[in-house]
Motif scaffolding. Structure first.
Motif, short mmCIF file in Angstrom:
data_model
loop_
_atom_site.label_atom_id
_atom_site.label_comp_id
_atom_site.label_asym_id
_atom_site.label_seq_id
_atom_site.Cartn_x
_atom_site.Cartn_y
_atom_site.Cartn_z
N ALA A 1 14.38 -6.98 10.43
CA ALA A 1 13.04 -6.06 10.85
C ALA A 1 12.24 -6.45 12.23
CB ALA A 1 12.64 -6.00 9.80
N LYS A 2 11.86 -7.50 12.27
CA LYS A 2 10.84 -8.36 13.22
C LYS A 2 11.70 -7.78 15.02
CE LYS A 2 8.36 -11.74 10.40
NZ LYS A 2 8.15 -13.12 10.25
N TYR A 3 12.81 -8.18 14.39
CA TYR A 3 13.69 -8.35 15.67
C TYR A 3 13.74 -6.90 16.12
CZ TYR A 3 16.94 -8.60 19.09
OH TYR A 3 18.40 -8.53 20.27
N ALA A 4 13.32 -5.87 15.14
CA ALA A 4 13.83 -4.35 15.73
C ALA A 4 12.60 -3.73 16.72
CB ALA A 4 14.22 -3.74 14.66
N ALA A 5 11.58 -4.05 15.54
CA ALA A 5 10.17 -4.37 15.80
C ALA A 5 10.30 -4.38 17.27
CB ALA A 5 8.86 -4.38 15.09
N ALA A 6 9.35 -5.91 17.71
CA ALA A 6 10.03 -6.40 18.95
C ALA A 6 10.75 -5.69 20.04
CB ALA A 6 10.06 -7.92 18.88
N GLU A 7 11.78 -5.20 19.68
CA GLU A 7 12.76 -4.26 20.79
C GLU A 7 12.06 -3.06 20.68
OE1 GLU A 7 15.18 -4.76 22.31
OE2 GLU A 7 15.86 -6.90 21.82
N LYS A 8 11.83 -2.26 19.81
CA LYS A 8 10.64 -0.90 19.61
C LYS A 8 9.67 -1.46 21.24
CE LYS A 8 9.55 3.08 16.93
NZ LYS A 8 8.10 3.29 18.20
N LEU A 9 8.73 -2.63 20.58
CA LEU A 9 7.52 -2.65 20.77
C LEU A 9 8.43 -2.33 22.82
CD1 LEU A 9 4.33 -2.84 21.51
CD2 LEU A 9 4.70 -4.90 20.80
N GLU A 10 9.07 -3.29 22.87
CA GLU A 10 9.33 -3.98 24.02
C GLU A 10 9.79 -2.83 24.95
OE1 GLU A 10 10.15 -5.84 27.93
OE2 GLU A 10 9.21 -6.57 25.95
N GLU A 11 10.66 -1.61 24.71
CA GLU A 11 11.37 -0.28 24.68
C GLU A 11 10.22 0.33 25.05
OE1 GLU A 11 13.92 2.21 26.24
OE2 GLU A 11 13.88 0.21 25.35
N ASP A 12 8.92 0.27 23.98
CA ASP A 12 8.05 1.47 24.20
C ASP A 12 7.37 1.28 25.64
OD1 ASP A 12 8.40 3.11 22.43
OD2 ASP A 12 6.65 1.87 20.92
N ARG A 13 6.76 -0.51 25.94
CA ARG A 13 6.19 -1.42 27.36
C ARG A 13 7.19 -0.28 27.84
NH1 ARG A 13 4.98 -7.57 24.73
NH2 ARG A 13 2.59 -6.06 23.77
N ARG A 14 8.70 -0.77 28.17
CA ARG A 14 9.47 -0.70 29.75
C ARG A 14 9.56 1.09 29.75
NH1 ARG A 14 14.11 1.99 30.92
NH2 ARG A 14 14.09 2.77 27.92
N LYS A 15 9.18 1.76 29.04
CA LYS A 15 8.91 2.98 28.63
C LYS A 15 7.52 3.64 29.83
CE LYS A 15 11.68 5.48 25.55
NZ LYS A 15 11.63 6.04 24.31
N GLN A 16 6.90 2.83 29.37
CA GLN A 16 5.63 3.20 29.42
C GLN A 16 4.99 2.62 31.47
OE1 GLN A 16 2.40 0.59 27.52
NE2 GLN A 16 2.76 2.50 25.71
N ARG A 17 5.78 1.48 31.25
CA ARG A 17 6.36 1.21 33.28
C ARG A 17 7.15 2.10 33.41
NH1 ARG A 17 7.26 -4.09 30.23
NH2 ARG A 17 9.40 -3.85 30.42
N GLU A 18 8.00 2.37 32.94
CA GLU A 18 8.63 3.79 34.11
C GLU A 18 8.22 4.87 34.34
OE1 GLU A 18 12.53 5.26 35.66
OE2 GLU A 18 11.34 2.84 35.52
#
Length: 672
Positions: A530-547
């Protein structure tokens, strides 16, 4: 596909899970200390092979390899779900023999050990779990023994071949009081009929930890404590000491161990070795799943205790001090130590012991006394700062590698340890029915307290006599009446229970501990995922923001570029229009004298003023030119203006005459 056995079937998880289930087979250890943030580095697909060396004795010629299990859940789901391991395969040593060698099984060797593993159904956070192997009872471990020892199919008979080889049982003793028997089928120095060796067959029995080597006898180092058949001596750290009577073929040896309650870990100390933590990797070993575990290494403090020249007669497990150093060299002979001068501090850490622990042996029901007491603690030594820094080093990205475990993994403790020399053979009896039942309170017998050791299981036993202690009492006037008490109920079948337990009860208890540990690992793995999935989601959101920011920056850049191009085009269009205007002006005035008109590209040019226009311009009133100019002006053709010029009404007639004369001379005008 399910097989029969006592192992509990895997619980079916929910049909759908809200968290992803990445398998830790290619990089993530569970449950490990804290899960790090996901890396954006490129992951390696999988490790090529197990880091442990191949089992030479059982791997040769079969073409099988030892590889990590596939990391894909789809591939794992294609494997059968087992509750009992497939192995081992028994190969008889000769036709009709009761002794077998085992194949298709991982025998512990070269610093690695193996236990059976089973695939979890889809939906579990962990890919594998602990399972059993037949027979599911207390016996010699198929994996945790020297490959040179032969066994019977029930796991209770063991036979040697050449040299000292050892085996451990399949469950450790971690706390409490335990008893078992071992019958000597062939030992005590006897030779077989066709044996030509100078030495006969010998047996050593005792208890050993995980660190004790299997290709040596019990008592070889401080990790095991043994009892010799040849001389009846006890031995640890390779130091024989007088103890009891010798034994041989036909004798029954009782083995007793008493351990204090297991120490609970300190929750405020994350480096306490008493914390439970596993370090194991599921692998595919010759077509079946097993857990591969890095064996606990021997500590330098324990190795330093092995002094072959010691001559102490102490019965304790810790050897007494002598005049030699731990490395066997004589100390410097500089005379006695001067007063006030402190001796140099030892370079090794002290080894903790288990208080009130003891080991004792019985020969045909006769107690031989306490052999060892205050045994060394079976928990690993606390890590040093250097070891902690080395353990924090990151391993290769995407590859699961073995790490030394500084914590208890649930398998630590003291195991029954059987060592056989040459063709010695023994048979284990873990109980609950023994050939020579021990007394109900073994510790009382060892401590010399009066008690009776029953020779028959149905015979009643006597508890130790309680001698009242005399006290100073004073007479009491009018003593109160004692309260009425009901007489105790005495049943003829009531028997006092022993204060020890047979070894046969330890195996099911140990497996329950392992399965409870599996459940804890499963829950921890779900939390980690669950922590890994939350970290992945946070990283994906950050990636989308950077994009998004990158796209906005690109749009602004394109807009600025378009504006610059528009300005450049506008300037270029103005220049082109100016050139076109110049060209039109050239075409327009090409046949007319320019009279001082100069054309230059990009410059606004106009014709110079006519000199005639300049000569007829009005002069300021009152100037010399204004008063004396003889040139006529347009005002002279209109109404009389008075003193504007020299032409007045007085000479008008004269002018008319002159004009008439000119017309007479020139003649009438020619019509156009």
């Amino acid at each position: 596909m399910h097989t029969e056995g006592s192992s509990p079937p895997p619980t079916e998880p929910p049909s759908k899970s809200s968290t992803p289930h990445p398998t830790p087979l290619n990089g993530t250890a569970l449950p490990q200390t804290a899960t790090s943030a996901p890396s954006r580095k490129r992951k390696r697909a999988a490790a090529a092979a197990s880091p442990a060396p191949s089992d030479i004795g059982s791997n040769a010629g079969n073409g099988n390899t030892t590889d990590l299990l596939v990391a894909s859940r789809a591939d794992l789901s294609s494997r059968p779900i087992l509750t009992i391991s497939r192995g081992p395969v028994f190969v008889p040593t000769s036709d009709g023999s009761e002794w077998f060698k085992t194949e298709m099984i991982g025998v512990n060797r070269v610093g690695y050990r193996y236990i059976p593993a089973g695939i979890n159904p889809p939906g579990h956070a962990t890919p594998c779990r602990t399972i059993e192997s037949n027979p599911t009872s207390f016996r010699v471990s198929w994996e945790d023994r020297s490959p040179f020892l032969k066994v019977t199919k029930d796991g209770l008979g063991i036979s040697g071949s050449k040299g000292f080889r050892s085996a451990r049982c399949n469950a450790p003793f971690r706390e409490g009081k335990w008893y078992m028997e071992v019958k000597i089928l062939h030992g005590g120095g006897e030779h077989t009929g066709d044996e030509t060796r100078r030495e006969g067959s010998h047996v050593r029995l005792g208890f050993g930890r995980r660190e004790a080597p299997l290709n040596g006898p019990v008592g070889l180092d401080g990790y095991s404590y043994g009892y010799r058949d040849k001389t009846g001596e006890k031995v640890t750290l390779s130091r024989p000491r007088p103890y009891g009577k010798s034994f041989g073929t036909g004798d029954v040896i009782g083995m007793y161990i008493s351990l204090p309650p297991r120490r609970q870990p300190n929750p405020k100390d994350p480096h306490d070795p008493a914390h439970l933590k596993r370090e194991r990797i599921p692998i595919d070993l010759k077509g079946q799943e097993v857990f591969e575990i890095l064996e606990y290494p021997q500590s330098k403090e324990m190795i330093a205790l092995v002094d072959y020249s010691g001559k102490t007669t102490s019965s304790a497990s810790v050897p007494s001090s002598n005049n030699k150093k731990a490395n066997g060299k004589l100390p410097e002979r500089n005379g006695p130590t001067l007063p006030g001068v402190k001796p140099p501090a030892p370079s090794h850490r002290p080894l903790p012991t288990l208080s009130d622990s003891r080991i004792a042996f019985f020969v045909n029901g006769e107690p031989q006394g306490i052999a060892f007491q205050d045994l060394y603690d079976y928990l690993p030594q606390r890590q040093t700062d250097t070891q902690k820094s080395n353990s924090r080093k990151r391993t290769r990205e995407g590859v699961k590698e073995h790490r030394e475990n500084p914590f208890d993994d649930g398998t630590l403790g003291y195991y029954p340890f059987i060592s056989l020399f040459n063709e010695a053979t023994v048979r284990l009896n873990p109980g609950p029915v023994f050939e020579f039942p021990p007394p109900l309170d073994i510790d009382a017998v060892l401590d010399g307290k009066p008690t009776t050791a029953p020779t028959d299981p149905s015979a009643p036993s006597m508890a130790p006599l309680m001698i009242p202690i005399e006290t100073d009492t004073k007479p009491i006037i009018n003593p109160p009446e004692p309260p009425l008490q009901e007489p105790p109920i005495i049943t003829p079948d009531a028997k006092p229970s022993p204060k020890w337990r047979p070894a046969s009860e330890r195996y099911p208890e140990f497996m329950q501990e392992e399965w409870a540990f599996d459940a804890i690992e499963e829950e921890l793995a779900k939390v980690e995922h669950a922590k890994y999935a939350a970290a992945e989601k946070l990283e994906e959101d950050r990636r989308k923001q950077r994009e998004k920011k990158r796209q906005q920056a690109d749009a602004r850049k394109k807009a600025r570029k378009a504006a610059a191009e528009q300005v450049a085009n506008a300037a270029l269009g103005e220049e082109e229009r100016e050139l076109e205007r110049e060209e039109k002006e050239k075409e327009r005035f090409g046949s007319v004298p320019t009279l001082g008109i100069h054309y230059e590209r990009g410059v606004q040019n106009y014709p110079s003023p006519s000199p005639l226009r300049q000569s007829t311009a009005y002069e300021p009133e009152g100037s010399v030119e204004y008063e004396n100019s003889p040139a006529p002006t347009f005002a002279s053709y209109g109404e009389p203006q008075g003193g504007q010029s020299g032409y007045t009404s007085e000479n008008h007639d004269l002018d008319m005459e002159v004009d008439q004369d000119i017309d007479a001379i020139m003649g009438p005008p020619t019509p156009a």
